[in-house]
Design a protein around this motif. Structure first.
Motif, mmCIF file in Angstrom:
data_model
loop_
_atom_site.group_PDB
_atom_site.id
_atom_site.type_symbol
_atom_site.label_atom_id
_atom_site.label_comp_id
_atom_site.label_asym_id
_atom_site.label_seq_id
_atom_site.Cartn_x
_atom_site.Cartn_y
_atom_site.Cartn_z
ATOM 1 N N THR A 42 0.834 -1.210 0.000
ATOM 2 C CA THR A 42 0.000 0.000 0.000
ATOM 3 C C THR A 42 0.862 1.252 0.000
ATOM 4 O OG1 THR A 42 -1.660 -1.230 1.278
ATOM 5 C CG2 THR A 42 -1.905 1.149 1.164
ATOM 6 N N TYR A 43 1.946 1.231 0.764
ATOM 7 C CA TYR A 43 2.853 2.382 0.791
ATOM 8 C C TYR A 43 3.520 2.591 -0.564
ATOM 9 C CZ TYR A 43 6.833 5.301 2.085
ATOM 10 O OH TYR A 43 7.765 6.296 2.135
ATOM 11 N N ARG A 44 3.884 1.504 -1.231
ATOM 12 C CA ARG A 44 4.506 1.633 -2.556
ATOM 13 C C ARG A 44 3.518 2.217 -3.559
ATOM 14 N NH1 ARG A 44 6.155 -3.837 -5.414
ATOM 15 N NH2 ARG A 44 3.864 -3.949 -5.386
ATOM 16 N N GLU A 102 1.018 4.218 -2.816
ATOM 17 C CA GLU A 102 0.850 5.629 -2.455
ATOM 18 C C GLU A 102 2.023 6.471 -2.931
ATOM 19 O OE1 GLU A 102 -0.969 9.003 -0.816
ATOM 20 O OE2 GLU A 102 -1.759 6.985 -1.208
ATOM 21 N N GLU A 103 3.232 5.942 -2.785
ATOM 22 C CA GLU A 103 4.409 6.669 -3.271
ATOM 23 C C GLU A 103 4.395 6.787 -4.794
ATOM 24 O OE1 GLU A 103 7.134 8.203 -1.592
ATOM 25 O OE2 GLU A 103 5.538 8.108 -0.099
ATOM 26 N N LEU A 133 2.028 9.618 -5.589
ATOM 27 C CA LEU A 133 2.662 10.903 -5.286
ATOM 28 C C LEU A 133 3.714 11.261 -6.335
ATOM 29 C CD1 LEU A 133 3.122 10.665 -1.398
ATOM 30 C CD2 LEU A 133 1.476 12.063 -2.647
ATOM 31 N N ARG A 173 1.025 14.422 1.993
ATOM 32 C CA ARG A 173 1.866 13.277 2.341
ATOM 33 C C ARG A 173 1.472 12.674 3.692
ATOM 34 N NH1 ARG A 173 6.211 12.578 -0.903
ATOM 35 N NH2 ARG A 173 6.629 14.234 -2.401
ATOM 36 N N GLU A 226 -0.993 10.502 4.312
ATOM 37 C CA GLU A 226 -1.245 9.074 4.190
ATOM 38 C C GLU A 226 0.063 8.281 4.174
ATOM 39 O OE1 GLU A 226 -3.542 5.682 4.086
ATOM 40 O OE2 GLU A 226 -4.167 7.768 4.382
ATOM 41 N N SER A 227 1.087 8.822 3.534
ATOM 42 C CA SER A 227 2.390 8.141 3.520
ATOM 43 C C SER A 227 2.975 8.061 4.918
ATOM 44 C CB SER A 227 3.356 8.878 2.590
ATOM 45 O OG SER A 227 2.902 8.868 1.255
ATOM 46 N N LEU A 281 1.124 5.335 6.851
ATOM 47 C CA LEU A 281 1.549 4.000 6.428
ATOM 48 C C LEU A 281 2.932 3.655 6.978
ATOM 49 C CD1 LEU A 281 0.310 4.032 2.723
ATOM 50 C CD2 LEU A 281 -0.630 2.710 4.612
ATOM 51 N N LEU A 282 3.815 4.647 7.037
ATOM 52 C CA LEU A 282 5.126 4.391 7.633
ATOM 53 C C LEU A 282 4.996 4.087 9.122
ATOM 54 C CD1 LEU A 282 7.439 7.081 5.959
ATOM 55 C CD2 LEU A 282 7.510 4.605 5.660
#
Length: 362
Positions: A275-277, A279-280, A283, A326, A328-329, A332-333
């Motif tokens: 999910t983080y990937r 989102e990145e 972005l 940023r 949401e990122s 997630l982190l």
């Protein structure tokens, strides 16, 4: 002439009130210095720690076990005295999975108002001091929790707190409760709705600076402590020759190697990283689009050197989208960090158990 009503007849049958003497002028005494520090009307005394009553702990545990939601939420009720936030009661908020967000929010608001009104009628604690939320493997970072805390920050004393209960720790026999509140730097960025790269750098925001952790203790009254002690004590059986028995059955959870929990933890980490990937990637795509539009605007201004063209609003000619948030990122982190810490704790305990089991079998 119509007959008088029953209420009028009863009122007429009552004796006439006697003339009451004029009340004396009340005298007020100054608040003793020892009590003036306890009466913190303006919430100027900073919080030292959070104190959970045993009733609150049992209610949160029961709600977490019975709820069908992945992250059940409830209200905390209590009062703060001399820098100690005493949480004496709580109640669960309903979860509507099939309704839309607007309808669900209105239903929860009506239920919350009804519960607070009912508690006030029976002289119960109705002072809201924060919220509680259950989580799995310590990953409590979510947009809903932040919106809930930020929305009630101005209404609650000291901004309100959130007590996080880790369900996975309870399954291992450890009741995990932690108290947090939003930091002032994050609230400043949240009010401005600015989570761009420049804003994060100016506010020095990372996932670890969204919440501030407060010390938490659990308070039990002597009656509850005596009950738990009697409930867990071993009493001899009345039958001759029989062994001692206890009201609590024996637990062998400490002997479990917990291989299933390790697999589940790894699955959560992989899903969150995916999910983080994504989102990145979104972005990065938006950043490239913003850079292209900005380059077009800069080239246009460079070609038009005249003063009239310099004063022209370039944003009307080129639709430059705003920089994406940023937040949401960061959340997630925070989830990845919580899963990683839980994985490190689980693997270290599992290695010790596996080594002990192997050494015992040799």
């Amino acid at each position: 002439m119509a007959a008088p009503s029953m209420a009028a007849a009863l009122a007429a049958s009552l004796p006439a009130p006697s003339a009451a003497p004029a009340p004396a002028t009340p005298t007020y005494e100054a608040i003793p210095p020892s009590m003036s520090t306890l009466i913190d009307v303006e919430a100027e005394i900073p919080l030292k720690y959070v104190q959970l009553d045993g009733l609150v702990v049992s209610k949160i545990l029961k709600h977490s076990c019975d709820s069908t939601s992945s992250s059940p939420v409830g209200l905390l009720l209590g009062i703060d005295l001399d820098g100690v936030l005493e949480v004496s009661n709580c109640f669960a908020l309903p979860h509507h999975s099939g309704d839309d967000d607007d309808k669900s929010a209105k239903s929860v608001a009506r239920y919350q108002a009804s519960m607070l009104r009912s508690l006030k009628e029976v002289q119960g604690d109705d002072n809201v001091v924060g919220f509680y939320q259950a989580s799995t493997l310590g990953a409590f970072f979510s947009q809903n929790l932040i919106d809930l805390q930020a929305l009630h920050h101005e209404k609650l004393r000291h901004g309100g707190i959130v007590v996080v209960h880790d369900v996975s720790q309870t399954a291992r026999g450890n009741a995990s409760f932690r108290a947090f509140r939003l930091t002032s730097a994050f609230l400043d960025a949240y009010k401005k709705s600015s989570f761009s790269t420049a804003s994060l750098a100016s506010h020095q925001l990372t996932f670890s600076s969204i919440f501030e952790e407060l010390p938490l203790i659990i308070h039990t009254n002597p009656l509850l402590s005596a009950f738990l002690g009697e409930f867990s004590s071993v009493s001899p059986d009345t039958a001759p020759g029989s062994a001692s028995v206890s009201a609590l059955p024996p637990s062998f959870s400490v002997l479990d190697l917990n291989s299933g929990g390790l697999t589940k933890n790894l699955e959560h980490i992989v899903d969150t990283l995916d999910t983080y990937r994504n989102e990145e990637g979104n972005l990065a795509y938006l950043s490239r689009q913003i850079a292209r539009e900005r380059a077009k605007a800069d080239n246009y201004v460079a070609k038009r050197k005249e003063e009239s063209a310099a004063r022209e609003d370039v944003t009307r000619l080129f639709k430059i989208p705003p920089e994406p948030s940023r937040l949401e990122s960061m959340l997630l982190l925070g989830q990845v960090d919580a899963y990683a810490k839980s994985l490190a704790e689980t693997t270290s305990t599992g290695l010790v158990k596996m080594y002990s089991a192997t050494a015992g079998s040799v």
